[in-house]
Enzyme design. Structure first.
Site, mmCIF file in Angstrom:
data_model
loop_
_atom_site.group_PDB
_atom_site.id
_atom_site.type_symbol
_atom_site.label_atom_id
_atom_site.label_comp_id
_atom_site.label_asym_id
_atom_site.label_seq_id
_atom_site.Cartn_x
_atom_site.Cartn_y
_atom_site.Cartn_z
ATOM 1 N N ALA A 10 0.764 -1.247 0.000
ATOM 2 C CA ALA A 10 0.000 0.000 0.000
ATOM 3 C C ALA A 10 0.799 1.305 0.000
ATOM 4 O O ALA A 10 0.346 2.295 -0.569
ATOM 5 C CB ALA A 10 -0.937 -0.002 1.189
ATOM 6 N N GLY A 18 -1.215 6.122 -2.518
ATOM 7 C CA GLY A 18 -2.036 6.763 -3.555
ATOM 8 C C GLY A 18 -3.212 5.895 -3.966
ATOM 9 O O GLY A 18 -4.334 6.387 -4.137
ATOM 10 N N ASP A 67 -0.216 -4.053 -6.076
ATOM 11 C CA ASP A 67 0.629 -3.083 -6.791
ATOM 12 C C ASP A 67 2.061 -3.389 -6.337
ATOM 13 O O ASP A 67 2.575 -2.790 -5.406
ATOM 14 C CB ASP A 67 0.193 -1.662 -6.420
ATOM 15 C CG ASP A 67 0.932 -0.615 -7.226
ATOM 16 O OD1 ASP A 67 1.116 -0.807 -8.432
ATOM 17 O OD2 ASP A 67 1.334 0.412 -6.634
ATOM 18 N N CYS A 119 4.948 -0.517 -11.970
ATOM 19 C CA CYS A 119 5.444 0.563 -12.826
ATOM 20 C C CYS A 119 6.710 0.133 -13.579
ATOM 21 O O CYS A 119 7.604 0.941 -13.809
ATOM 22 C CB CYS A 119 5.680 1.836 -12.031
ATOM 23 S SG CYS A 119 6.827 1.643 -10.660
#
Ligand SMILES: C[S@@+](CC[C@H](N)C(=O)[O-])C[C@H]1O[C@@H](n2cnc3c(N)ncnc32)[C@H](O)[C@@H]1O
Length: 473
Positions: free
Chosen positions: A289, A293, A351, A404
């Protein structure tokens, strides 16, 4: 949070920003006063910049780590704030244009530098970055580099070389545009990966995008149009707005920051959570986390949110960010595999930690601190995390995997292998209409793949990957 004015500059913006007067005499100090070499204004900043450049190139230390205000390199932390800003600007530029500067320096040397003359090399790069790209008087950049060379026993005997090369550079390149091919500034290993993944033309376009500093995007809680107008920016897509490059002042000083009306988040980083759609009345877990964002987005979509973060220090940032936004989420500190037990959720976001090769515009050190081995190692970490994450998805629930990286090993290939193994999951393809403005980023498989050359008309975008998976069993 960093300041709004971008410390690193593109060729087009060279010498028109980062206005610093550190090379002028201190206010109140008579111009005629003699200062010892060690006290020369601006010298320390250049010495620290050269030292930190060495740490990035030789020890593969991350620039964020070296320049962290609390835990960064002690020499950096001892600098005044404006010198810290200058050091960051020098390093971002020196790394962003490393290939170009290497070539331009080499072309002005009578003979190649000895291979062990690393300190000298860093000093030359620091000065060359200022001469070519920053709003620092050329004479000051040269003079301080010569003084720094003289002050260091490792470089003292090359003082004359430093002087000659840099003076030639100011004479021959002063004011000249960069004419090198963008690919020269992309570390070889990364360029090879990009060509293999995207083909040569797109790889070159990505390399060109890497030379441009990234704009600042915000995710706003409500009314993006109104906030874009209020802050002087434009709506990118959904809740994402982009600040104008001329925005002045620090992030924290901008309208709405203290009131928690928005947070900093690249528009592409805001896309994965949008793939869940409406989460009203649902449970959601953000498994990786911090800094938060995407957790903030999940809270905004009316889910009951659990945020997991393995790192204690990063969890502190997560909590601070959620507190500023007045966002309520359960926060669990520790690896989610340990803190979540057997809990399941309607929506799970993974993520995952990755090579960050999609963020080279803001982190040009990544190409120099990471390697293909790191990409492979991180892909293996992600594979295990994805497998563990899948167990926390309720039957019928949705799992979004994102990161990313722009390397398919960490994205498309990983999900393909996951789906081949986990028959209890299927891909729920993204429809191009779901993400206005990003329809071209939806792949034929129905995944999201952004690369930095996209949206170039408005300043590009970070590279990101996301896949939406559904638990069917
Ligand atoms: C890419 S960052 C997440 C960024 C975040 N989702 C955001 O949008 O702000 C990955 C984070 O995962 C954390 N992490 C890595 N492994 C983890 C694990 N097993 N459990 C929980 N957090 C983990 C890292 O410490 C890091 O903060």
């Amino acid at each position: 949070m960093s300041g709004v004015s971008q410390p690193s500059l593109s060729p087009q913006q060279r010498k028109d920003r980062a206005r610093t007067r550190r090379d002028q005499p201190e206010p109140g100090r008579p111009k005629t006063e003699q200062v010892s070499a060690a006290d020369k204004p601006g010298l320390k900043a250049r010495q620290v910049a050269a030292k930190l450049l060495g740490a990035v190139i030789e020890q593969q230390t991350s620039l964020d780590g070296l320049t962290d205000p609390d835990h960064g390199h002690p020499h950096f932390r001892q600098l005044e704030a404006r010198d810290q800003g200058l050091v960051k600007a020098i390093l971002l530029t020196a790394l962003r244009f490393r290939g170009t500067l290497t070539q331009e320096i080499a072309a002005r040397l009578d003979r190649p530098l000895p291979s062990n003359a690393t300190a000298l090399n860093h000093l030359l790069h620091v000065a060359a970055a200022q001469i070519r790209f920053l709003d620092v008087p050329d004479s000051a950049a040269v003079d301080l580099a010569v003084t720094a060379a003289e002050a260091d026993p490792r470089t003292r005997r090359f003082k004359g070389v430093v002087n000659a090369v840099l003076r030639r550079m100011t004479r021959e390149l002063g004011g000249a545009e960069v004419t090198t091919e963008p690919a020269i500034d992309c570390p070889n290993w990364l360029l090879e990966r990009l060509i293999a993944a995207y083909g040569e033309p797109r790889a070159k376009a990505i390399a060109a995008a890497h030379r441009m500093p990234a704009p600042i995007d915000l995710t706003v809680k409500t009314d993006p149009e109104a906030w874009a107008e209020r802050l002087g920016g434009q709506v990118v897509s959904g809740p994402s707005i982009r600040l104008d490059a001329t925005t002045q002042g620090s992030i924290a000083s901008l309208d709405g920051f203290a009131e928690g009306k928005w947070w900093v988040q690249d528009a592409s980083a805001a896309l994965p959570v949008r793939l869940f759609g409406d989460l009203t009345g649902k449970t959601a877990a953000d498994l990786c986390a911090a800094p938060g964002g995407k957790t903030a987005q999940l809270v905004l979509s009316d889910a009951t949110v659990t945020a997991c973060e393995a790192s204690k220090s990063r969890a502190k940032r997560l909590v601070a960010n959620l507190t500023r936004l007045a966002h309520d989420a359960e926060t669990l500190i520790g690896p989610f595999q340990e803190t979540l037990g057997d809990r399941t959720f309607d929506a799970v976001l993974l993520d995952a930690p990755c090579s960050s090769t999609g963020t080279l515009r803001r982190h040009p050190d990544v190409g120099h601190t990471k390697s293909l081995d790191d990409v492979r190692r991180l892909a293996e970490v992600q594979r295990k995390l994805l497998d563990a994450a899948a167990n926390h998805v309720a039957p019928g629930g949705t799992l979004v995997f994102s990161n990313c990286s722009i390397d398919p090993i960490e994205g498309e290939e990983l999900v393909k292998a996951f789906l081949a193994e986990r028959k209890d999951f299927t891909r729920r393809p993204i429809e191009p209409t779901e993400l206005p403005g990003f329809d071209k980023a939806v792949t034929s498989d129905g995944d999201l793949r952004t690369t930095p050359e996209m949206l170039s008309a408005i300043g590009g975008i970070d590279g990101f990957y996301a896949s939406r998976l559904q638990r069917v069993g």
